[in-house]
Structures are given as structure tokens and as C-alpha cells.
Scaffold this active site. Structure first.
Site, PDB file in Angstrom:
ATOM      1  N   SER A  11       0.840  -1.204   0.000  1.00 63.07           N
ATOM      2  CA  SER A  11       0.000   0.000   0.000  1.00 63.07           C
ATOM      3  C   SER A  11       0.877   1.257   0.000  1.00 63.07           C
ATOM      4  O   SER A  11       0.346   2.360  -0.047  1.00 63.07           O
ATOM      5  CB  SER A  11      -0.856   0.012   1.256  1.00 63.07           C
ATOM      6  OG  SER A  11      -0.008   0.074   2.393  1.00 63.07           O
ATOM      7  N   TYR A  42      -4.120   0.767   3.867  1.00 63.39           N
ATOM      8  CA  TYR A  42      -5.087  -0.319   3.705  1.00 63.39           C
ATOM      9  C   TYR A  42      -5.682  -0.727   5.062  1.00 63.39           C
ATOM     10  O   TYR A  42      -6.743  -1.335   5.114  1.00 63.39           O
ATOM     11  CB  TYR A  42      -4.402  -1.563   3.122  1.00 63.39           C
ATOM     12  CG  TYR A  42      -4.120  -1.543   1.643  1.00 63.39           C
ATOM     13  CD1 TYR A  42      -4.316  -0.401   0.872  1.00 63.39           C
ATOM     14  CD2 TYR A  42      -3.649  -2.690   1.002  1.00 63.39           C
ATOM     15  CE1 TYR A  42      -4.034  -0.402  -0.487  1.00 63.39           C
ATOM     16  CE2 TYR A  42      -3.381  -2.706  -0.357  1.00 63.39           C
ATOM     17  CZ  TYR A  42      -3.570  -1.563  -1.102  1.00 63.39           C
ATOM     18  OH  TYR A  42      -3.298  -1.571  -2.443  1.00 63.39           O
ATOM     19  N   GLY A  43      -4.933  -0.429   6.138  1.00 59.29           N
ATOM     20  CA  GLY A  43      -5.221  -0.959   7.477  1.00 59.29           C
ATOM     21  C   GLY A  43      -6.637  -0.787   7.974  1.00 59.29           C
ATOM     22  O   GLY A  43      -7.136  -1.628   8.717  1.00 59.29           O
ATOM     23  N   CYS A  73       2.767  -6.940   1.985  1.00 57.91           N
ATOM     24  CA  CYS A  73       1.884  -6.196   2.873  1.00 57.91           C
ATOM     25  C   CYS A  73       1.093  -7.219   3.688  1.00 57.91           C
ATOM     26  O   CYS A  73       0.406  -8.073   3.106  1.00 57.91           O
ATOM     27  CB  CYS A  73       0.940  -5.346   2.013  1.00 57.91           C
ATOM     28  SG  CYS A  73      -0.353  -4.498   2.933  1.00 57.91           S
ATOM     29  N   ASN A  74       1.220  -7.152   5.000  1.00 57.89           N
ATOM     30  CA  ASN A  74       0.496  -8.093   5.869  1.00 57.89           C
ATOM     31  C   ASN A  74      -1.007  -7.927   5.715  1.00 57.89           C
ATOM     32  O   ASN A  74      -1.761  -8.905   5.716  1.00 57.89           O
ATOM     33  CB  ASN A  74       0.875  -7.858   7.333  1.00 57.89           C
ATOM     34  CG  ASN A  74       2.301  -8.238   7.643  1.00 57.89           C
ATOM     35  OD1 ASN A  74       2.570  -9.327   8.115  1.00 57.89           O
ATOM     36  ND2 ASN A  74       3.240  -7.346   7.372  1.00 57.89           N
ATOM     37  N   THR A  75      -1.453  -6.679   5.594  1.00 57.49           N
ATOM     38  CA  THR A  75      -2.883  -6.402   5.508  1.00 57.49           C
ATOM     39  C   THR A  75      -3.465  -6.978   4.212  1.00 57.49           C
ATOM     40  O   THR A  75      -4.537  -7.604   4.227  1.00 57.49           O
ATOM     41  CB  THR A  75      -3.130  -4.877   5.576  1.00 57.49           C
ATOM     42  OG1 THR A  75      -2.327  -4.327   6.612  1.00 57.49           O
ATOM     43  CG2 THR A  75      -4.585  -4.568   5.828  1.00 57.49           C
ATOM     44  N   THR A 184       4.737  -4.323   7.206  1.00 56.92           N
ATOM     45  CA  THR A 184       6.046  -4.138   6.556  1.00 56.92           C
ATOM     46  C   THR A 184       6.565  -2.705   6.671  1.00 56.92           C
ATOM     47  O   THR A 184       7.737  -2.449   6.404  1.00 56.92           O
ATOM     48  CB  THR A 184       5.979  -4.568   5.075  1.00 56.92           C
ATOM     49  OG1 THR A 184       4.881  -3.885   4.442  1.00 56.92           O
ATOM     50  CG2 THR A 184       5.779  -6.064   4.953  1.00 56.92           C
ATOM     51  N   HIS A 185       5.705  -1.773   7.061  1.00 53.76           N
ATOM     52  CA  HIS A 185       6.176  -0.397   7.284  1.00 53.76           C
ATOM     53  C   HIS A 185       7.003  -0.270   8.568  1.00 53.76           C
ATOM     54  O   HIS A 185       7.829   0.618   8.684  1.00 53.76           O
ATOM     55  CB  HIS A 185       4.990   0.572   7.407  1.00 53.76           C
ATOM     56  CG  HIS A 185       4.386   0.992   6.095  1.00 53.76           C
ATOM     57  ND1 HIS A 185       3.605   0.155   5.338  1.00 53.76           N
ATOM     58  CD2 HIS A 185       4.428   2.174   5.427  1.00 53.76           C
ATOM     59  CE1 HIS A 185       3.187   0.796   4.263  1.00 53.76           C
ATOM     60  NE2 HIS A 185       3.679   2.035   4.293  1.00 53.76           N
TER      61      HIS A 185
HETATM   62  N1  DGL Z   1       2.630  -2.397   4.791  1.00 53.42           N
HETATM   63  C1  DGL Z   1       1.251  -2.709   5.086  1.00 53.42           C
HETATM   64  C2  DGL Z   1       1.192  -3.954   5.978  1.00 53.42           C
HETATM   65  O1  DGL Z   1       2.142  -4.704   6.035  1.00 53.42           O
HETATM   66  C3  DGL Z   1       0.609  -1.470   5.611  1.00 53.42           C
HETATM   67  C4  DGL Z   1      -0.842  -1.540   5.737  1.00 53.42           C
HETATM   68  C5  DGL Z   1      -1.589  -0.235   5.562  1.00 53.42           C
HETATM   69  O2  DGL Z   1      -1.526   0.323   4.461  1.00 53.42           O
HETATM   70  O3  DGL Z   1      -2.269   0.164   6.498  1.00 53.42           O
HETATM   71  O4  DGL Z   1       0.198  -4.250   6.593  1.00 53.42           O
END
Ligand code: DGL
Length: 256
Positions: A11, A42-43, A73-75, A184-185
């Protein structure tokens, strides 16, 4: 096909932490990175929205000729990887919070997970955490607001510290011995995180595991790069500012 690039999306700029692990482990692979920062974060989006956005990101990378997709991205992974795998005929690698390694190593039986609301409320996360709930207590915190700040190019300072402290101090108090970075952020904030938690708490994320899995899947599908010509291409659909910042202006960021 073999000489086609690996496609990575997030994201925003969080996936660059994954790209770095992949680049270190697979220095002979070309990579295309796509930041969907116009739609970040995305969260706090619904599963359906996250799925829709993930589909678009995958289509973008497939149109660029990618041979494999890393959902960095985990989300996005926890909400959409099942549908992505069912709909696209290309190998996918996803990332989810590293609960398993933390649960295997914990001595106190208490681990902390820092992630987005979208990840914490996903079915996949619920399933993984309940698999370990017999021997481990998981303290989950949604670090609301961190991704927005990072996407604005803010990687440290008062606001970052304030959000991190709000999440981490209760975990420290409850005596966690492992902290899972489930977004990942967050590795971008590693110095601030380390300044808040005692060094007896081990920090884990799945970045290297994702790179190893990418290597395995390339090998299994016999699609490892054999060309000496490498390329790294970066795309985003919003402002290129934060991507330029995290890349230290070393690459051209293309706006789509
Ligand atoms: N890097 C995304 C993750 O790993 C960020 C999610 C977001 O955009 O809120 O979840």
C-alpha cells in the site's frame, strides 16, 4: 519467463523492507515494485476493498511481465491472498505476522504483535493466533496512524514515538519477550522501537522468511533468472516523495 522480473506490491513504501531482503538474497533477479500509495493506508479498509485493490495491483504487475508476485503487505496478504491465488495463474508469496517463530522461541509465554486493524481482524490472523493460543498469550496492538506518518515521509520524531509508546509500554509492562512487527512499514522505525523497548525483548518480522520462500518458489518452478541484465523499476500512483526518500533518490520513481 525466467528473465522476467519479480513483482512486489504494498500500500506504500513498507514493501521496500521486503524488497531489500529479496535483493540481498537474490541479487540476480530483476524486480518491479508497485506502491499503491494513492489508496494508502489499507489498514482501516474493509476486506472487500483490500481485495479489490490487491487485484488491481496484481494486474498492474502482470501487465509489466512479472513472473511471480510478492504481496509485501500483511494487511493485503491476510485479507486477499486466498482469492488472488484462486484467480491468477502465477505464483504468489505473502507475508503475515511472524507469530509462529515468536511462539516457538518465547520463554515468558507472552508475545506482542504490532499490526494494522485490517491484519488483526482478518480470518487468517485469527486462525494463526488461535493455533498458538494454548501455550502463548498474544498481546495485539493496532498502531493506528503510523502508516500515514511514514507515507508522509516521517520516519522518526515525536508523533512516531507517541504512537509507538502507546502500543509498546503496556506490552513491556505485561512482560512480553518477543515483539512481532506485523506490518512491513514498521521495520522502517526500528531505531525508535529499539529506543523504547528493553534489549531483552527480541524483535521479529518475516522479511527474511519471505525472501527465502521467494527463492524456493523460483527454484521449484524453474524460473530463476539466467540473464546478466538486471533491472529495478519503481512505480507509484500517488506522490513519489516517500518512495524517493526511502530509496535515497537512487532510483527513478515512475508515477502511473
Ligand atoms: N505495509 C502494510 C502492511 O504490512 C501497511 C498496511 C496499511 O496500508 O495500512 O500491513
Amino acid at each position: 519467463m525466467n528473465n522476467s522480473p519479480i513483482g512486489i506490491f504494498d500500500s506504500g513504501i513498507g514493501g521496500i523492507t521486503i524488497l531489500n531482503s529479496i535483493k540481498n538474497l537474490l541479487p540476480n533477479e530483476s524486480i518491479i515494485y508497485y506502491s499503491d500509495n494513492l489508496n494508502s493506508p489499507y489498514g482501516n479498509k474493509s476486506k472487500i476493498e483490500i481485495e479489490k485493490l490487491s487485484f488491481k495491483n496484481v494486474e498492474f504487475l502482470i501487465n509489466k511481465g512479472c513472473k511471480i508476485i510478492v504481496v509485501a503487505c500483511n494487511t493485503a496478504t491476510t485479507n486477499s491472498i486466498k482469492k488472488l491465488r484462486a484467480n491468477f495463474n502465477i505464483p504468489f508469496i505473502g507475508i503475515e505476522p511472524a507469530i509462529k517463530p515468536a511462539a516457538m522461541k518465547t520463554k515468558s509465554g507472552l508475545i506482542g504483535v504490532l499490526a494494522t486493524e485490517g491484519t488483526l481482524s482478518s480470518l487468517l490472523f485469527g486462525k494463526t493466533s488461535s493455533n498458538h493460543s494454548l501455550n502463548v498469550n498474544i498481546i495485539e496492538k493496532n498502531a493506528e496512524g503510523l502508516v500515514e506518518l511514514i507515507e508522509k515521509g516521517i520516519f522518526h520524531g515525536e508523533k512516531i514515538e507517541e504512537i509507538l509508546k502507546k502500543c509498546l509500554l503496556p506490552m513491556i509492562e505485561q512482560k512480553i519477550d518477543h515483539l512481532v512487527l506485523g506490518c512491513t512499514h514498521y521495520p522502517i522505525l526500528i531505531n525508535t522501537i529499539k529506543s523504547i523497548i528493553p534489549n531483552t525483548i527480541k524483535i521479529i518480522d518475516n522479511g527474511e522468511a519471505v525472501a527465502l520462500q521467494t527463492k524456493r518458489i523460483l527454484k521449484k518452478n524453474q524460473i530463476e533468472n539466467s540473464s546478466l541484465e538486471l533491472k529495478y523499476l519503481f512505480y507509484c500512483n500517488g506522490s513519489p516523495m516517500s518512495l524517493n526518500k526511502i530509496l535515497n533518490n537512487k532510483f527513478t520513481v515512475n508515477k502511473v
